[in-house]
Design an enzyme around this catalytic site. Structure first.
Site, short mmCIF file in Angstrom:
data_model
loop_
_atom_site.label_atom_id
_atom_site.label_comp_id
_atom_site.label_asym_id
_atom_site.label_seq_id
_atom_site.Cartn_x
_atom_site.Cartn_y
_atom_site.Cartn_z
N CYS A 43 0.83 -1.21 0.00
CA CYS A 43 0.00 0.00 0.00
C CYS A 43 0.87 1.26 0.00
O CYS A 43 0.67 2.14 -0.82
CB CYS A 43 -0.91 -0.04 1.22
SG CYS A 43 -2.01 1.37 1.33
N ALA A 267 -3.00 -5.46 -15.39
CA ALA A 267 -3.69 -5.24 -14.11
C ALA A 267 -4.97 -6.07 -14.12
O ALA A 267 -6.07 -5.55 -14.27
CB ALA A 267 -4.00 -3.76 -13.94
N ARG A 270 -5.13 -9.70 -8.39
CA ARG A 270 -3.97 -10.04 -7.56
C ARG A 270 -4.17 -11.41 -6.92
O ARG A 270 -5.30 -11.87 -6.76
CB ARG A 270 -3.75 -8.95 -6.49
CG ARG A 270 -3.40 -7.60 -7.13
CD ARG A 270 -3.23 -6.50 -6.11
NE ARG A 270 -2.12 -6.67 -5.21
CZ ARG A 270 -0.85 -6.35 -5.47
NH1 ARG A 270 -0.53 -5.82 -6.65
NH2 ARG A 270 0.10 -6.55 -4.57
N HIS A 442 -24.65 23.26 3.87
CA HIS A 442 -24.93 23.77 2.52
C HIS A 442 -23.89 24.81 2.15
O HIS A 442 -23.54 25.64 2.99
CB HIS A 442 -26.32 24.41 2.49
CG HIS A 442 -26.67 24.96 1.14
ND1 HIS A 442 -26.97 24.16 0.06
CD2 HIS A 442 -26.74 26.25 0.70
CE1 HIS A 442 -27.24 24.93 -1.00
NE2 HIS A 442 -27.10 26.20 -0.63
#
Ligand code: FAD
Ligand code: NAD
Length: 469
Positions: A43, A267, A270, A442
């Site tokens: 990571c 990719a 994994r 808001h």
């Protein structure tokens, strides 16, 4: 050399270092073992953090280009790759260095080396200088993570075929194989930096785990920044040719089946690092896809050994790993604990971001649940318009009788930050009434969650037609 500790943690990623730090906080003597000089794992060194640093750069470049529509024109950016690489490296070093300090401050013994198990209560660590140290432990947490899957057809020993760990370069033409998290996140980075990016995905849609209506918003944007997105398409062969890679593709959306790219990024998922040497000297069992089998405490079939993170299964996410660490260490400390989340958030950091938690609409349908979807289009959000990002959706999956929130999904700018509110709501058993009645600031995008709840009751201030479908 032989030493002993109460807890040995093998693997220093988000699972392993969280386990070691919590154990130390609970007064358990702990040794953390990893091959890198500092904790961090995939990571921090090669995954979440370097990719997010690059995605931030991509976002700034995109916004600078888009600003001309608001009357603010910047010159075309100049990319200094060396500085970009060194900035990314600085981010990684600061984070891993910080973890190293936290480890020392807590009195965690950090051993840099590769561990193998000698049995259910001891391990050997091979230190980078070739020496070894043996360690006896009462308990062990395995947190050895995962590595990229490379199917046979995509195996080519070449500097031109990358996985996500590859050092940053900007090729003229890049093929991303896999339209999942990494293909889309890194594909977007390379597209922003100037590569012509083609994405190949073998299933009929990008990000197969996410709801189609949300993916459609990301896909529309990606289509405008990528050279091509080829769905239902598989790569059947890769060969080096000249300065690039010749790629053979099969699928309905391509007219030519052989294309040439400068680089190929693979990719396609994994696989767990479960080939831990010596595992066969224990009763630890591997199950589906060679993930380590664990119970609710994350204990393996060998009572002294626990396992967490990517090693034990999907979703392979850092925050899942660190929460499993908590369950394992609490069990080791003798607390009553179980890893049983109602909602694990998933965030794809593309532009726009896509995030979901709890049940997706697809899962709710597959499970035969009775549910209603309350959907709020960001075109009705003042904040989204001030950001010039009206292309977003917030939706809530609700059990109609109980008004219980079962799941939530968001696509849009900053969706990854917003999803946390839905996680808390699901974990706290909140109803749509709770969400509707909580005052949201808001103008913020968080109001889209409150207004989605209003949509459920057909009373959204900014969506005229009552919508209870
Ligand atoms: P890892 O982080 O994989 O760490 C395991 C460690 O164990 C490694 O350091 C390894 O070297 C070490 N090890 C293995 N075997 C041994 C041994 N025998 N002895 C000693 N040490 C050993 N997840 C997110 O949640 N958000 C994201 O944005 C995100 N982005 C990502 C981007 C990319 C490009 C990639 C590849 C992954 C990303 N992930 C993301 C996934 C995330 O990195 C993993 O889910 C997470 O790192 C898993 O943590 P872990 O502790 O299980 O293992
Ligand atoms: P992934 O599972 O997200 O996506 C892989 C994609 O490749 C899928 O869509 C799959 O259908 C497709 N695929 C599989 N084989 C293929 C083939 N031969 N040809 C074409 N397409 C093929 O995997 P990934 O992108 O490699 O990422 C691995 C994991 O890392 C993720 O599942 C996630 O757990 C983690 N990750 C998370 C983040 C994040 O949280 N933002 C970012 C990156 C990675």
């Amino acid at each position: 050399m032989m030493s002993s500790t109460q807890l040995a943690v093998i693997g220093g990623g988000p699972g392993g270092y969280t386990a070691a730090f919590l154990a130390a906080d609970l007064g358990i003597p702990v040794t953390l073992i990893d091959e890198s000089p500092k904790p961090g794992g995939v990571c921090l060194y090669r995954g979440c953090m370097p990719s997010k640093a690059l995605l931030h750069v991509a976002k700034v470049m995109t916004e600078a280009r888009e600003a001309s529509a608001w009357g603010l024109t910047f010159a075309e950016p100049t990319l200094e790759l060396d500085r970009l690489r060194s900035w990314k490296q600085q981010v990684v070093s600061r984070l891993t260095g910080g973890l190293g300090q936290l480890s020392t401050q807590r009195g965690v013994t950090y051993l840099q080396g590769r561990a193998e198990l000698l049995g259910p209560s001891s391990a050997r660590v091979i230190i980078p200088d070739g020496t070894t140290t043996d360690l006896e432990f009462a308990h062990c947490v395995l947190a050895t993570g995962s590595r990229p899957a490379i199917p046979r057809a995509l195996r080519l020993e070449s500097d031109r075929v990358w996985d996500s760990t590859r050092a940053l370069e900007v090729p003229a033409a890049l093929l991303a194989v896999g339209g999942g998290y990494i293909g889309l996140e890194l594909g977007s980075v390379y597209a922003a930096l100037g590569s012509k990016v083609t994405v190949v995905e073998m299933t009929p849609g990008l990000l197969p785990g996410a709801d189609r209506d949300l993916v459609a918003v990301v896909a529309r944007r990606l289509e405008s920044v990528c050279d091509a997105i080829l769905l239902d398409t598989t790569v059947t062969n890769l060969t080096e040719e000249g300065t690039g890679v010749r790629v053979t593709l099969e699928g309905p959306s391509i007219s030519e089946s052989v294309l040439q790219f400068d680089r190929v990024l693979v990719a396609v998922g994994r696989v767990p690092n479960s080939e831990i040497p010596g595992l066969e000297r224990t009763r630890v069992r591997l199950g589906d896809r060679r993930f380590v089998e664990v119970d609710g405490e994350r204990r393996t079939a060998e009572p002294s050994i626990f396992a967490i993170g990517d090693l034990v299964g999907e979703p392979m996410l850092a925050h899942k790993a660190s929460h499993e660490a908590r369950a394992a260490v609490e069990a080791i400390a003798g607390h009553k604990t179980v890893f049983e989340p109602a909602a694990i958030p998933a965030v794809v950091f593309t532009d726009p971001e896509l995030a979901w938690c709890g049940l997706t609409e697809t899962e709710a349908r597959a499970q035969g649940r009775t549910f209603q979807v309350a959907r709020y289009p960001w075109a009705a959000s003042g904040r989204a318009l001030t950001l010039d990002r009206p292309q977003g959706v917030t939706k809530l999956i609700v059990e109609p009788d109980t008004e219980q929130l079962l799941g939530a999904g968001l696509v849009g700018s900053g969706a990854g930050e917003l999803i946390a509110e839905a996680v808390v709501a699901i974990e706290m058993g909140a109803t749509v009434s709770d969400l509707r009645l909580c005052i949201h600031p808001h103008p913020t995008l968080s109001e889209t969650i409150m207004e989605s709840a209003e949509v459920f009751f057909g009373q959204s201030t900014h969506v005229y037609r009552p919508n209870r479908s």
